[in-house]
Design a protein around this motif. Sequence first.
Motif, PDB file in Angstrom:
ATOM      1  N   GLU A 137       0.926  -1.132   0.008  1.00 16.44           N
ATOM      2  CA  GLU A 137      -0.061  -0.178  -0.087  1.00 16.44           C
ATOM      3  C   GLU A 137       0.984   1.347   0.023  1.00 16.44           C
ATOM      4  OE1 GLU A 137      -3.707   2.068   2.192  1.00 16.44           O
ATOM      5  OE2 GLU A 137      -3.064   0.100   3.157  1.00 16.44           O
ATOM      6  N   ILE A 138       1.999   1.288   0.836  1.00 14.23           N
ATOM      7  CA  ILE A 138       2.687   2.428   0.821  1.00 14.23           C
ATOM      8  C   ILE A 138       3.430   2.641  -0.469  1.00 14.23           C
ATOM      9  CG2 ILE A 138       5.111   3.273   1.615  1.00 14.23           C
ATOM     10  CD1 ILE A 138       4.185   2.084   4.171  1.00 14.23           C
ATOM     11  N   ARG A 139       3.838   1.512  -1.189  1.00 10.83           N
ATOM     12  CA  ARG A 139       4.693   1.605  -2.536  1.00 10.83           C
ATOM     13  C   ARG A 139       3.570   2.134  -3.382  1.00 10.83           C
ATOM     14  NH1 ARG A 139       5.692  -3.393  -3.666  1.00 10.83           N
ATOM     15  NH2 ARG A 139       7.269  -3.486  -2.089  1.00 10.83           N
ATOM     16  N   ARG A 140       2.268   1.661  -3.505  1.00 11.13           N
ATOM     17  CA  ARG A 140       1.065   2.163  -4.333  1.00 11.13           C
ATOM     18  C   ARG A 140       0.807   3.676  -4.114  1.00 11.13           C
ATOM     19  NH1 ARG A 140      -4.513  -0.649  -5.376  1.00 11.13           N
ATOM     20  NH2 ARG A 140      -5.014   0.603  -7.232  1.00 11.13           N
ATOM     21  N   LEU A 141       0.725   4.070  -2.822  1.00 10.00           N
ATOM     22  CA  LEU A 141       0.777   5.275  -2.320  1.00 10.00           C
ATOM     23  C   LEU A 141       1.715   6.251  -3.187  1.00 10.00           C
ATOM     24  CD1 LEU A 141      -0.898   5.028   1.349  1.00 10.00           C
ATOM     25  CD2 LEU A 141      -1.987   6.094  -0.802  1.00 10.00           C
ATOM     26  N   LYS A 142       2.935   5.873  -3.109  1.00  4.38           N
ATOM     27  CA  LYS A 142       4.039   6.921  -3.598  1.00  4.38           C
ATOM     28  C   LYS A 142       4.005   6.864  -5.083  1.00  4.38           C
ATOM     29  CE  LYS A 142       7.369   6.123   0.373  1.00  4.38           C
ATOM     30  NZ  LYS A 142       8.430   5.407   0.416  1.00  4.38           N
ATOM     31  N   THR A 143       3.526   5.846  -5.838  1.00  3.37           N
ATOM     32  CA  THR A 143       3.602   6.099  -7.399  1.00  3.37           C
ATOM     33  C   THR A 143       2.300   6.118  -7.924  1.00  3.37           C
ATOM     34  OG1 THR A 143       3.198   3.466  -7.146  1.00  3.37           O
ATOM     35  CG2 THR A 143       5.537   4.256  -6.973  1.00  3.37           C
TER      36      THR A 143
ATOM     37  N   ARG B 172      -0.930   7.929  -8.631  1.00  2.96           N
ATOM     38  CA  ARG B 172      -1.748   9.209  -8.537  1.00  2.96           C
ATOM     39  C   ARG B 172      -3.017   8.783  -8.363  1.00  2.96           C
ATOM     40  NH1 ARG B 172       0.594  13.108  -6.572  1.00  2.96           N
ATOM     41  NH2 ARG B 172      -0.758  14.859  -7.810  1.00  2.96           N
ATOM     42  N   ALA B 173      -3.807   7.934  -8.845  1.00  2.00           N
ATOM     43  CA  ALA B 173      -5.239   7.760  -9.139  1.00  2.00           C
ATOM     44  C   ALA B 173      -5.651   6.996  -7.750  1.00  2.00           C
ATOM     45  CB  ALA B 173      -5.520   6.742 -10.134  1.00  2.00           C
TER      46      ALA B 173
ATOM     47  N   LYS C 155      -7.963   8.350  -4.687  1.00  2.00           N
ATOM     48  CA  LYS C 155      -9.003   7.574  -4.160  1.00  2.00           C
ATOM     49  C   LYS C 155      -8.928   7.492  -2.733  1.00  2.00           C
ATOM     50  CE  LYS C 155     -10.489   2.716  -3.717  1.00  2.00           C
ATOM     51  NZ  LYS C 155     -10.217   1.551  -4.347  1.00  2.00           N
ATOM     52  N   ILE C 156      -7.798   7.539  -2.075  1.00  7.03           N
ATOM     53  CA  ILE C 156      -7.719   7.276  -0.720  1.00  7.03           C
ATOM     54  C   ILE C 156      -8.017   8.575   0.046  1.00  7.03           C
ATOM     55  CG2 ILE C 156      -6.114   6.576   1.237  1.00  7.03           C
ATOM     56  CD1 ILE C 156      -7.033   4.392  -0.349  1.00  7.03           C
ATOM     57  N   ILE C 157      -7.491   9.685  -0.515  1.00  3.50           N
ATOM     58  CA  ILE C 157      -7.739  11.018   0.132  1.00  3.50           C
ATOM     59  C   ILE C 157      -9.268  11.283  -0.232  1.00  3.50           C
ATOM     60  CG2 ILE C 157      -7.421  13.261  -0.385  1.00  3.50           C
ATOM     61  CD1 ILE C 157      -4.307  12.731  -1.311  1.00  3.50           C
ATOM     62  N   ARG C 158      -9.870  11.125  -1.112  1.00  6.52           N
ATOM     63  CA  ARG C 158     -11.128  11.320  -1.370  1.00  6.52           C
ATOM     64  C   ARG C 158     -12.081  10.579  -0.460  1.00  6.52           C
ATOM     65  NH1 ARG C 158     -12.826  14.139  -6.098  1.00  6.52           N
ATOM     66  NH2 ARG C 158     -14.471  12.772  -6.279  1.00  6.52           N
ATOM     67  N   SER C 159     -11.637   9.185  -0.153  1.00  9.10           N
ATOM     68  CA  SER C 159     -12.602   8.437   0.715  1.00  9.10           C
ATOM     69  C   SER C 159     -12.247   8.721   2.299  1.00  9.10           C
ATOM     70  CB  SER C 159     -12.396   6.882   0.544  1.00  9.10           C
ATOM     71  OG  SER C 159     -11.023   6.505   0.667  1.00  9.10           O
ATOM     72  N   ARG C 160     -10.979   8.870   2.674  1.00  5.84           N
ATOM     73  CA  ARG C 160     -10.604   8.767   3.818  1.00  5.84           C
ATOM     74  C   ARG C 160     -10.849  10.115   4.580  1.00  5.84           C
ATOM     75  NH1 ARG C 160      -5.669   4.742   4.772  1.00  5.84           N
ATOM     76  NH2 ARG C 160      -6.773   2.727   3.785  1.00  5.84           N
ATOM     77  N   MET C 161     -10.611  11.238   3.708  1.00 10.23           N
ATOM     78  CA  MET C 161     -10.525  12.622   4.316  1.00 10.23           C
ATOM     79  C   MET C 161     -11.744  13.581   3.729  1.00 10.23           C
ATOM     80  SD  MET C 161      -6.375  13.429   4.017  1.00 10.23           S
ATOM     81  CE  MET C 161      -5.263  12.616   5.055  1.00 10.23           C
TER      82      MET C 161
END
Length: 108
Positions: free
Chosen positions: A59-65, A67-68, A72-78
């Motif tokens: 998940e960390i690797r995916r969050l770093k690379t 953008r989509a 998605k994570i920013i919109r759903s969690r925040m």
Amino acid sequence: MLRRRVLLGLLVIINLVLLIRLGLSEQGFFGYLELDEKVQELEHKIEAADNRTLELSREIRRLKTDRAYQEKIIRSRMNYVKDNEVLYIFPESVKENKQGAGADAKQD
């Protein structure tokens, strides 16, 4: 002859004590089984922790690379929105209070 009988009796008593100790002490057979069970449990916990670590690394690797995925994570969690968007947040548990005209509530 008496010496042999005394020695044999002493050896039998020592063997009985050792057998009892083997079965009943913490360092005996049942203690070994208990420790083996704890080892198996800890190995399962280590395996679960390793799997969780691997998932988090992915998940960390995916969050770093990706953008989509970040969006998605920013919109759903925040609860972030883009321009010209409206966000509706509904409560997860809605407890309705049916104390109205058509309610069949018993009052003591």
